[in-house]
Design a protein around this motif. Structure first.
Motif, short mmCIF file in Angstrom:
data_model
loop_
_atom_site.label_atom_id
_atom_site.label_comp_id
_atom_site.label_asym_id
_atom_site.label_seq_id
_atom_site.Cartn_x
_atom_site.Cartn_y
_atom_site.Cartn_z
N ALA A 85 0.82 -1.22 0.00
CA ALA A 85 0.00 0.00 0.00
C ALA A 85 0.86 1.27 0.00
O ALA A 85 0.48 2.29 0.55
N GLY A 86 2.03 1.19 -0.63
CA GLY A 86 2.93 2.32 -0.73
C GLY A 86 4.01 2.36 0.33
O GLY A 86 4.94 3.17 0.25
N SER A 87 3.93 1.48 1.31
CA SER A 87 4.88 1.52 2.43
C SER A 87 6.29 1.09 2.02
O SER A 87 7.26 1.41 2.72
N LEU A 88 6.43 0.38 0.90
CA LEU A 88 7.74 -0.03 0.43
C LEU A 88 8.26 0.87 -0.69
O LEU A 88 9.29 0.57 -1.30
N ALA A 89 7.57 1.96 -0.95
CA ALA A 89 8.04 2.93 -1.94
C ALA A 89 8.96 3.95 -1.27
O ALA A 89 9.17 3.92 -0.04
N GLY A 90 9.50 4.86 -2.07
CA GLY A 90 10.39 5.86 -1.52
C GLY A 90 9.69 6.84 -0.60
O GLY A 90 10.31 7.41 0.30
N LEU A 109 18.50 -0.52 1.94
CA LEU A 109 19.08 -1.55 1.08
C LEU A 109 18.90 -1.19 -0.40
O LEU A 109 19.82 -1.35 -1.20
N ALA A 110 17.71 -0.71 -0.76
CA ALA A 110 17.46 -0.32 -2.15
C ALA A 110 18.44 0.76 -2.58
O ALA A 110 18.99 0.71 -3.70
N ALA A 111 18.68 1.73 -1.71
CA ALA A 111 19.62 2.80 -2.05
C ALA A 111 21.03 2.24 -2.23
O ALA A 111 21.76 2.65 -3.15
N ALA A 118 13.15 2.27 -4.35
CA ALA A 118 12.54 1.28 -3.46
C ALA A 118 11.37 0.57 -4.13
O ALA A 118 11.22 -0.66 -4.02
N ALA A 119 10.51 1.30 -4.83
CA ALA A 119 9.34 0.69 -5.48
C ALA A 119 9.76 -0.30 -6.56
O ALA A 119 9.13 -1.35 -6.75
#
Length: 322
Positions: free
Chosen positions: A230-235, A260-262, A268-269
């Motif tokens: 629901a958007g919580s794992l996006a930037g 980690l994504a960075a 992130a998304a």
């Protein structure tokens, strides 16, 4: 775009365009942009559109898809919709409720049938304990809903049926393993196993991987949902919510994932979508995009390919650490 096996319905694209964004559930959009997003998805190779009567005011997601397919027919594209049937509080004529809901959906979609009709209602524990509004007992599902779905398939009004597998885990596994089995299941699949506001059982720990495994053991294809939680794992969250809202709470819990994504040089998304696409047993990942820009990011993520097993393990370790 990669095609994957989807049981009775053949093969579908690795990405499915979901209706939540099209209906404005995940932030504002407008009809023209939503219709253009459907057309762009089809052009990108997406072969399944997943909507529901509850996605948006006045059935907006179904109306968007109906308008898009009337303007540009796409006979090879599969369309999925849903129905909510509950007996808490007590329900009534399940068969009639399902048929009326489907009839309305077909009218809005401009179709004579849908390819997949999903029960959009959470299953209660097998023993009937822990009730909540808008839920259904397993006995009602097994004795009334499943036979109604089977009749609709025999009549040609649907090609297959399935469940949104976010109810009580034991009941959901029972539904996946009982005969007749669903033709598909929508399962929450994301990097941190975050269920947000969909989880109503505080004394039970959600376990999306176990549900994916249970479905796979029975040959039930899986559609991965809530892949960015629901958007919580996006930037960033793209809509204003209170600090105690489940999406805001999950966003804070996902700080390690964004770090980690960075480190890996990925938005992130994008990493969240690549993770879900890399989970064994997932046939397609349902997108919650609301415009063409968000869609393009997801299509690019799919084109980047699956993560390595080592990368998947690194991400899964974040779940244990949170």
């Amino acid at each position: 775009m990669e095609r994957r096996d989807f049981g009775r319905l053949g093969q579908i694209s690795a990405l499915t365009l979901g209706g939540g964004g099209l209906g404005g559930v995940w932030g504002s959009t407008d009809r023209d942009e939503a219709v253009a997003t459907v057309h762009a998805a089809v052009d990108a190779g997406i072969t399944m559109l997943d909507v529901a009567p509850s996605y948006g005011d006045d059935f907006e997601a179904e109306r968007v898809v109906g308008a898009a397919l009337r303007a540009r027919p796409a006979p090879d594209v599969l369309v999925t919709t849903k129905v909510q049937v509950h007996d808490v509080p007590p329900g009534g004529d399940f068969d009639g409720l399902i048929r009326r809901s489907l009839s309305g959906s077909l009218s809005r979609l401009g179709r004579s049938h849908v390819d997949l009709l999903l029960l959009h209602t959470q299953l209660l524990p097998l023993d009937g304990s822990a009730t909540a509004a808008g839920t259904i007992h397993f006995s009602s599902y097994q004795d009334a809903v499943v036979p109604a779905f089977e009749r609709l398939r025999a009549e040609g009004l649907i090609r297959g049926w399935g469940i949104t597998a976010v109810g009580h885990p034991a009941s959901t596994v029972e539904a996946l393993t009982s005969s007749p089995r669903p033709d598909a299941a929508q399962v929450i699949v994301n990097a941190l196993d975050l269920n947000g506001d969909m989880w109503i059982y505080p004394d039970v720990t959600p376990d999306g991987p176990a549900l994916v495994a249970a479905a796979g053991s029975q040959g039930v294809p899986v559609l991965g949902i809530r892949v960015v939680a629901a958007g919580s794992l996006a930037g960033s969250l793209d809509r204003a919510v209170p600090a105690d809202h489940p999406a805001a709470v999950d966003f804070a819990r996902a700080a390690g994932f964004r770090k980690l994504a960075a480190e890996w040089g990925e938005p992130a998304a994008v990493l969240a979508h690549r993770y879900a696409l890399s989970v064994p047993g997932v046939s397609s990942v349902v997108l919650g995009v609301k415009n063409r820009a968000e869609l393009a990011e997801c299509v690019a993520a799919e084109a980047r390919g699956r993560l390595t097993p080592s990368e998947v393990s690194t991400i899964r370790a974040l779940t244990e650490a949170r």
